[in-house]
Design an enzyme around this catalytic site. Structure first.
Site, PDB file in Angstrom:
ATOM      1  N   ARG A  80       0.839  -1.189   0.000  1.00  0.00           N
ATOM      2  CA  ARG A  80       0.000   0.000   0.000  1.00  0.00           C
ATOM      3  C   ARG A  80       0.880   1.248   0.000  1.00  0.00           C
ATOM      4  NH1 ARG A  80      -1.997   0.858   4.303  1.00  0.00           N
ATOM      5  NH2 ARG A  80      -1.308  -0.924   5.510  1.00  0.00           N
ATOM      6  N   GLY A 220      -2.588  -5.455  -4.204  1.00  0.00           N
ATOM      7  CA  GLY A 220      -3.794  -5.734  -3.410  1.00  0.00           C
ATOM      8  C   GLY A 220      -4.491  -4.550  -2.790  1.00  0.00           C
ATOM      9  N   LYS A 228      -9.717  -2.513   1.243  1.00  0.00           N
ATOM     10  CA  LYS A 228      -9.471  -1.380   2.144  1.00  0.00           C
ATOM     11  C   LYS A 228     -10.230  -0.120   1.697  1.00  0.00           C
ATOM     12  CE  LYS A 228      -6.465  -3.941   4.286  1.00  0.00           C
ATOM     13  NZ  LYS A 228      -6.236  -4.288   5.663  1.00  0.00           N
ATOM     14  N   HIS A 248     -10.852  -2.520  11.199  1.00  0.00           N
ATOM     15  CA  HIS A 248      -9.758  -3.362  10.691  1.00  0.00           C
ATOM     16  C   HIS A 248      -9.536  -4.505  11.692  1.00  0.00           C
ATOM     17  CE1 HIS A 248      -5.280  -3.350   9.202  1.00  0.00           C
ATOM     18  NE2 HIS A 248      -6.003  -4.198   8.516  1.00  0.00           N
ATOM     19  N   SER A 270      -1.552  -3.621  10.062  1.00  0.00           N
ATOM     20  CA  SER A 270      -1.140  -4.509   8.979  1.00  0.00           C
ATOM     21  C   SER A 270       0.139  -5.244   9.351  1.00  0.00           C
ATOM     22  CB  SER A 270      -0.907  -3.701   7.705  1.00  0.00           C
ATOM     23  OG  SER A 270      -2.104  -3.058   7.335  1.00  0.00           O
ATOM     24  N   SER A 271       0.132  -6.530   9.076  1.00  0.00           N
ATOM     25  CA  SER A 271       1.275  -7.398   9.343  1.00  0.00           C
ATOM     26  C   SER A 271       1.600  -7.503  10.840  1.00  0.00           C
ATOM     27  CB  SER A 271       2.498  -6.919   8.551  1.00  0.00           C
ATOM     28  OG  SER A 271       3.201  -8.032   8.058  1.00  0.00           O
ATOM     29  N   CYS A 272       0.574  -7.466  11.677  1.00  0.00           N
ATOM     30  CA  CYS A 272       0.778  -7.585  13.121  1.00  0.00           C
ATOM     31  C   CYS A 272      -0.028  -8.721  13.739  1.00  0.00           C
ATOM     32  CB  CYS A 272       0.464  -6.265  13.808  1.00  0.00           C
ATOM     33  SG  CYS A 272       1.658  -4.983  13.410  1.00  0.00           S
ATOM     34  N   GLY A 273      -0.506  -9.664  12.942  1.00  0.00           N
ATOM     35  CA  GLY A 273      -1.025 -10.890  13.524  1.00  0.00           C
ATOM     36  C   GLY A 273      -2.512 -11.187  13.426  1.00  0.00           C
ATOM     37  N   LYS A 274      -3.272 -10.428  12.636  1.00  0.00           N
ATOM     38  CA  LYS A 274      -4.709 -10.710  12.544  1.00  0.00           C
ATOM     39  C   LYS A 274      -4.974 -12.081  11.930  1.00  0.00           C
ATOM     40  CE  LYS A 274      -5.706  -7.007  10.232  1.00  0.00           C
ATOM     41  NZ  LYS A 274      -4.325  -6.502  10.262  1.00  0.00           N
ATOM     42  N   ASP A 295      -9.615  -9.859   8.571  1.00  0.00           N
ATOM     43  CA  ASP A 295      -9.072  -8.525   8.298  1.00  0.00           C
ATOM     44  C   ASP A 295     -10.048  -7.384   8.561  1.00  0.00           C
ATOM     45  OD1 ASP A 295      -6.696  -7.117   7.316  1.00  0.00           O
ATOM     46  OD2 ASP A 295      -7.906  -6.548   5.588  1.00  0.00           O
ATOM     47  N   ASN A 386       6.387  -8.455   2.212  1.00  0.00           N
ATOM     48  CA  ASN A 386       4.941  -8.267   2.105  1.00  0.00           C
ATOM     49  C   ASN A 386       4.342  -9.154   1.003  1.00  0.00           C
ATOM     50  OD1 ASN A 386       2.450  -7.050   2.880  1.00  0.00           O
ATOM     51  ND2 ASN A 386       2.547  -5.725   1.065  1.00  0.00           N
ATOM     52  N   SER A 387       4.983 -10.280   0.711  1.00  0.00           N
ATOM     53  CA  SER A 387       4.388 -11.204  -0.258  1.00  0.00           C
ATOM     54  C   SER A 387       3.116 -11.799   0.341  1.00  0.00           C
ATOM     55  CB  SER A 387       5.387 -12.293  -0.637  1.00  0.00           C
ATOM     56  OG  SER A 387       5.906 -12.927   0.511  1.00  0.00           O
ATOM     57  N   ARG A 388       2.192 -12.182  -0.520  1.00  0.00           N
ATOM     58  CA  ARG A 388       0.847 -12.538  -0.049  1.00  0.00           C
ATOM     59  C   ARG A 388       0.300 -13.782  -0.726  1.00  0.00           C
ATOM     60  NH1 ARG A 388      -1.657  -8.891   3.905  1.00  0.00           N
ATOM     61  NH2 ARG A 388      -0.039  -7.340   4.129  1.00  0.00           N
ATOM     62  N   GLY A 515      -0.056 -20.311  18.341  1.00  0.00           N
ATOM     63  CA  GLY A 515      -1.038 -21.158  19.027  1.00  0.00           C
ATOM     64  C   GLY A 515      -1.047 -20.977  20.540  1.00  0.00           C
ATOM     65  N   ASN A 517      -1.008 -18.215  21.997  1.00  0.00           N
ATOM     66  CA  ASN A 517      -1.780 -17.012  22.348  1.00  0.00           C
ATOM     67  C   ASN A 517      -3.139 -17.367  22.945  1.00  0.00           C
ATOM     68  OD1 ASN A 517       0.294 -15.334  21.527  1.00  0.00           O
ATOM     69  ND2 ASN A 517      -0.498 -15.100  19.440  1.00  0.00           N
TER      70      ASN A 517
HETATM   71  N1  LIG Z   1       6.327 -13.514  17.066  1.00  0.00           N
HETATM   72  C1  LIG Z   1       5.090 -13.573  16.612  1.00  0.00           C
HETATM   73  N2  LIG Z   1       4.857 -13.299  15.310  1.00  0.00           N
HETATM   74  C2  LIG Z   1       3.583 -13.362  14.875  1.00  0.00           C
HETATM   75  C3  LIG Z   1       2.504 -13.712  15.729  1.00  0.00           C
HETATM   76  N3  LIG Z   1       1.359 -13.679  15.001  1.00  0.00           N
HETATM   77  C4  LIG Z   1       1.727 -13.319  13.751  1.00  0.00           C
HETATM   78  N4  LIG Z   1       3.062 -13.146  13.662  1.00  0.00           N
HETATM   79  C5  LIG Z   1       3.825 -12.798  12.448  1.00  0.00           C
HETATM   80  O1  LIG Z   1       3.486 -11.492  12.037  1.00  0.00           O
HETATM   81  C6  LIG Z   1       3.413 -11.401  10.626  1.00  0.00           C
HETATM   82  C7  LIG Z   1       2.077 -10.854  10.216  1.00  0.00           C
HETATM   83  O2  LIG Z   1       1.049 -11.705  10.697  1.00  0.00           O
HETATM   84  P1  LIG Z   1      -0.397 -11.705  10.040  1.00  0.00           P
HETATM   85  O3  LIG Z   1      -1.257 -12.585  10.890  1.00  0.00           O
HETATM   86  O4  LIG Z   1      -0.289 -12.050   8.619  1.00  0.00           O
HETATM   87  O5  LIG Z   1      -0.776 -10.168  10.184  1.00  0.00           O
HETATM   88  P2  LIG Z   1      -2.099  -9.394   9.707  1.00  0.00           P
HETATM   89  O6  LIG Z   1      -2.487  -8.492  10.828  1.00  0.00           O
HETATM   90  O7  LIG Z   1      -3.102 -10.341   9.216  1.00  0.00           O
HETATM   91  O8  LIG Z   1      -1.521  -8.512   8.507  1.00  0.00           O
HETATM   92  P3  LIG Z   1      -2.319  -7.828   7.262  1.00  0.00           P
HETATM   93  O9  LIG Z   1      -2.885  -8.920   6.442  1.00  0.00           O
HETATM   94  O10 LIG Z   1      -1.247  -7.037   6.599  1.00  0.00           O
HETATM   95  O11 LIG Z   1      -3.368  -6.902   7.798  1.00  0.00           O
HETATM   96  C8  LIG Z   1       3.666 -12.793  10.073  1.00  0.00           C
HETATM   97  O12 LIG Z   1       4.990 -12.881   9.624  1.00  0.00           O
HETATM   98  C9  LIG Z   1       3.426 -13.685  11.265  1.00  0.00           C
HETATM   99  O13 LIG Z   1       4.210 -14.861  11.202  1.00  0.00           O
HETATM  100  C10 LIG Z   1       2.787 -14.019  17.101  1.00  0.00           C
HETATM  101  O14 LIG Z   1       1.915 -14.342  17.904  1.00  0.00           O
HETATM  102  N5  LIG Z   1       4.089 -13.917  17.481  1.00  0.00           N
HETATM  103  O1  LIG Z   2      -4.342  -4.053   2.099  1.00  0.00           O
HETATM  104  C1  LIG Z   2      -3.375  -4.736   1.812  1.00  0.00           C
HETATM  105  O2  LIG Z   2      -2.698  -4.584   0.792  1.00  0.00           O
HETATM  106  C2  LIG Z   2      -2.979  -5.851   2.670  1.00  0.00           C
HETATM  107  C3  LIG Z   2      -3.469  -5.697   3.989  1.00  0.00           C
HETATM  108  O3  LIG Z   2      -4.293  -6.468   4.433  1.00  0.00           O
HETATM  109  C4  LIG Z   2      -2.984  -4.539   4.753  1.00  0.00           C
HETATM  110  O4  LIG Z   2      -2.045  -3.873   4.323  1.00  0.00           O
HETATM  111  O5  LIG Z   2      -3.535  -4.294   5.811  1.00  0.00           O
HETATM  112 MN   LIG Z   3      -3.902 -10.482   7.271  1.00  0.00          MN
END
Ligand SMILES: Nc1nc2c(ncn2[C@@H]2O[C@H](COP(=O)(O)OP(=O)(O)OP(=O)(O)O)[C@@H](O)[C@H]2O)c(=O)[nH]1
Ligand SMILES: O=C([O-])CC(=O)C(=O)O
Ligand SMILES: [Mn+2]
Length: 605
Positions: A80, A220, A228, A248, A270-274, A295, A386-388, A515, A517
């Site tokens: 993005r 994306g 989004k 979100h 984004s990319s923080c574990g959802k 998401d 950020n590969s998907r 797991g 968590n």
């Molecule tokens: N250390 C750690 N890393 C985690 C955990 N959960 C997710 N991650 C890592 O964080 C990264 C992002 O996790 P996602 O679950 O894909 O994040 P998201 O919030 O869905 O991201 P978007 O799709 O971008 O919105 C990945 O590389 C995961 O492996 C966790 O509990 N601990």
């Molecule tokens: O929107 C995207 O490209 C991927 C995503 O889920 C985010 O960045 O939160």
């Molecule tokens: Mn996600």
């Protein structure tokens, strides 16, 4: 002249506004032909065959990933683009201090020139879609016009699109128009490239008009407009006006060993574990989790006064790196069924996919996302961070039956979370709704590769919505406070703040995550049931010593204490940042959040 564009006069609808949108878009962008997307399996085959022929897709090994494709984007179109994303409200104050703004007329003038002739030499696809269940009382309709077959294939997975959506376009219903072009017209005889895009990008939302214009990117979050742009930026404006929320958030159902059911939502940037939490495989015996969404959550107050959440999407657009059978087995099981698109991951020599964090040992040779030879000695990563993967929710083994229920699921708890190496405890419980909104309003996280720009910089990201609030962020937080008043206090979801990413002095994660968590969630659910102990701290309640179930877990008491610690000196630094943030939000920030900040300062003093 436009009458000569094949397809213009063979629309499968009589919806006047839609016909006008298509005609005006075609007149402006001058495509070679127009195709109406029907969403059928035959169409999927035709479009993916076309993408293979164009060199955009490589078909994966049928034995490993049936009906699936590898795709490498232009290296400059991988995430993005927040600095190119605009909220063009009539009044700049309505876009607020956190959004880029331009006068709608000025922006329209710029975009009109950008889109003029931008589809020359290409096919214009008209893609009707419905976000959320098709049988909703008020189906949430949109139309994406795009010149990208990659977008069409991806929207097949991510949304309920084509004929089944178009059937809902009755005259009295409206829709969100989204115009998308990769901004790469083809002159006669000009050879196309595998990933057409434009160096100049505009991701523009017109909140009053409820319209989207996206130019120059095929990635994306910039190009799949149902996601989004529509389901968060435009929907957040509709939600403010109509008394609901577009967030979100993942949505999940948890079932305890005693068969008690809970529904939770969680907002992490984004990319923080959802996605990982949405599909979590509980490490505690007897617990089960089912996935409603990973998401986005649309939340409405139901007739019983509870908060009901719906997932508007129909697939997952998940971060690939870090995903494997140990961290997120249910994502692996989902993609192993095939019917998926992989963008910017690495390709194995036997036609499968690979990324960092998959398995213990990388293969001896790969084709990297940059389409170069890659070996374990290579310095660059094989997959872009950020590969998907893009994969249907239908294939997810933990999918909850409720995911397609237009009523949604009643939320028991909302979790906010971010990626912070210090300061923020593993879990904190809010005292009440207002305190929880304060936690969300001050949520912070280190930036990730999901957006272009520097990675690892701490920033405030209210409710993980910073890049997605379609209006003034102060008004958005006021809306959260108001929503709490609209529901019966006893029925409001309880709010918690989590951080899976705290680290020790050596940079090692203090908490095993994934797991495991479930242990943290379990404490939260037991708090709601009144069966778990907590201690008060200045920032909220954290698990009392021994209250978190760490039975069988390989974590030292010292690390656990560090993960849960509240250090006043760290928080004094935090307060300074929160004050700066509140100053930035300005006079539309509700006074109740200033009160919360003052109370926090008092408690820390
Ligand atoms: N250390 C750690 N890393 C985690 C955990 N959960 C997710 N991650 C890592 O964080 C990264 C992002 O996790 P996602 O679950 O894909 O994040 P998201 O919030 O869905 O991201 P978007 O799709 O971008 O919105 C990945 O590389 C995961 O492996 C966790 O509990 N601990
Ligand atoms: O929107 C995207 O490209 C991927 C995503 O889920 C985010 O960045 O939160
Ligand atoms: Mn996600």
């Amino acid at each position: 002249m436009t009458a000569t564009i094949p397809g213009l006069d063979s629309a499968p609808t009589t919806h006047a506004k839609l016909l006008t949108f298509v005609r005006e878009s075609a007149e402006l962008t001058q495509p070679d032909r127009i195709e109406w997307v029907d969403g059928s399996p035959q169409e999927w085959t035709r479009i993916t065959d076309l993408l293979v022929a164009n060199g955009t897709f490589r078909r994966l090994n049928e034995q490993k990933k049936p009906n699936s494709f590898w795709c490498a984007s232009d290296p400059a179109d991988v995430a993005r683009v927040e600095d190119r994303t605009f909220i063009c409200s009539a009044d700049p104050k309505d876009a607020g201090p956190t959004n880029n703004w331009m006068d709608p007329a000025d922006m329209k003038a710029i975009l009109t020139e950008r889109f003029r002739g931008s589809m020359t030499g290409r096919t214009m696809y008209v893609l009707p879609y419905c976000m959320g269940p098709l049988d909703a009382d008020e189906p949430m309709l949109g139309v994406e016009i795009t010149d990208s077959p990659y977008v069409v294939a991806s929207m097949h997975i991510m949304s309920r699109c084509g004929t089944r959506a178009l059937e809902l376009f009755t005259d009295e219903r409206t829709f969100v128009p989204g115009l998308h072009s990769v901004g790469a017209p083809l002159q006669p005889g000009e050879q196309d490239v595998p990933w057409p895009c434009n160096e100049t990008k505009y991701i523009v939302q017109f909140p009053e008009e409820r319209a989207i214009w996206s130019y120059g990117s095929g990635y994306g979050g910039n190009a799949l407009l149902g996601k989004k742009c529509h389901s968060l930026r435009i929907a957040s404006v509709q939600a403010r006006d109509d008394g609901w929320m577009a967030e979100h958030m993942l949505i999940a159902k948890l079932i305890s060993p005693e068969n008690k059911k809970y529904y939770i939502a969680a907002a992490f940037p984004s990319s923080c574990g959802k996605t990982n939490l949405a599909m979590l495989e509980p490490a505690l015996p007897g617990w089960r989790l089912e996935t409603v969404g990973d998401d986005i959550a649309w939340i409405r107050i139901g007739p019983d006064g509870r908060f009901y959440a719906v997932n508007p999407e129909n697939g997952f657009f998940g971060v690939a790196p870090g995903t494997d059978y140990h961290t997120n087995p249910n994502a692996m099981r989902t993609i192993d069924k095939g019917n998926s698109i992989f963008t910017n991951v690495a390709l194995t020599d036997d036609g499968d996919i690979w990324w960092e964090g998959m398995g213990a040992e990388p293969p001896a040779h790969l084709t990297s996302w940059k389409q170069q030879d890659w070996t374990p000695e290579s310095e660059e990563k094989a997959a872009h961070p950020n590969s998907r993967y893009c994969t249907p929710i239908e294939q997810c083994p933990t999918r909850a039956a409720e995911y397609d229920d237009p009523q949604g699921v009643p939320l028991d708890a909302i979790f906010f979370g971010g990626r912070r190496k210090d300061t923020i405890p593993l879990i904190t419980e809010a005292r009440d709704w207002q305190h929880g909104v304060f936690m969300g309003a001050t949520l912070s996280s280190e930036t990730t590769a999901a957006a272009t720009g520097q990675v690892g910089v701490v920033r405030r990201d209210p409710m993980a919505m910073l890049p997605f609030i379609g209006y003034n962020a102060g008004d958005y937080l006021a809306h959260w406070i108001e929503m709490g008043k609209g529901a019966d206090a006893g029925k409001l979801p309880k709010i918690f703040y989590v951080n899976w990413f705290r680290r020790d002095e050596d940079g090692k994660f203090l908490w095993p995550g994934f797991g495991e968590n479930i242990r943290v969630l379990k404490w939260a659910l037991e708090r709601m049931d009144g069966t778990a102990a907590a201690v008060d701290t200045p920032i909220g309640r954290v698990p009392a010593p021994g209250a978190l179930d760490i039975d069988g877990l390989d974590v030292t008491a010292d690390d656990l204490a560090k993960a849960l610690a509240v250090h006043p000196q760290e928080w004094r630094g935090e307060i300074a940042q929160i004050e700066e943030w509140f100053d930035k939000l300005g006079d539309r920030l509700p006074s109740s959040l200033h009160d919360e900040l003052e109370a926090l300062k008092q408690r820390l003093a």
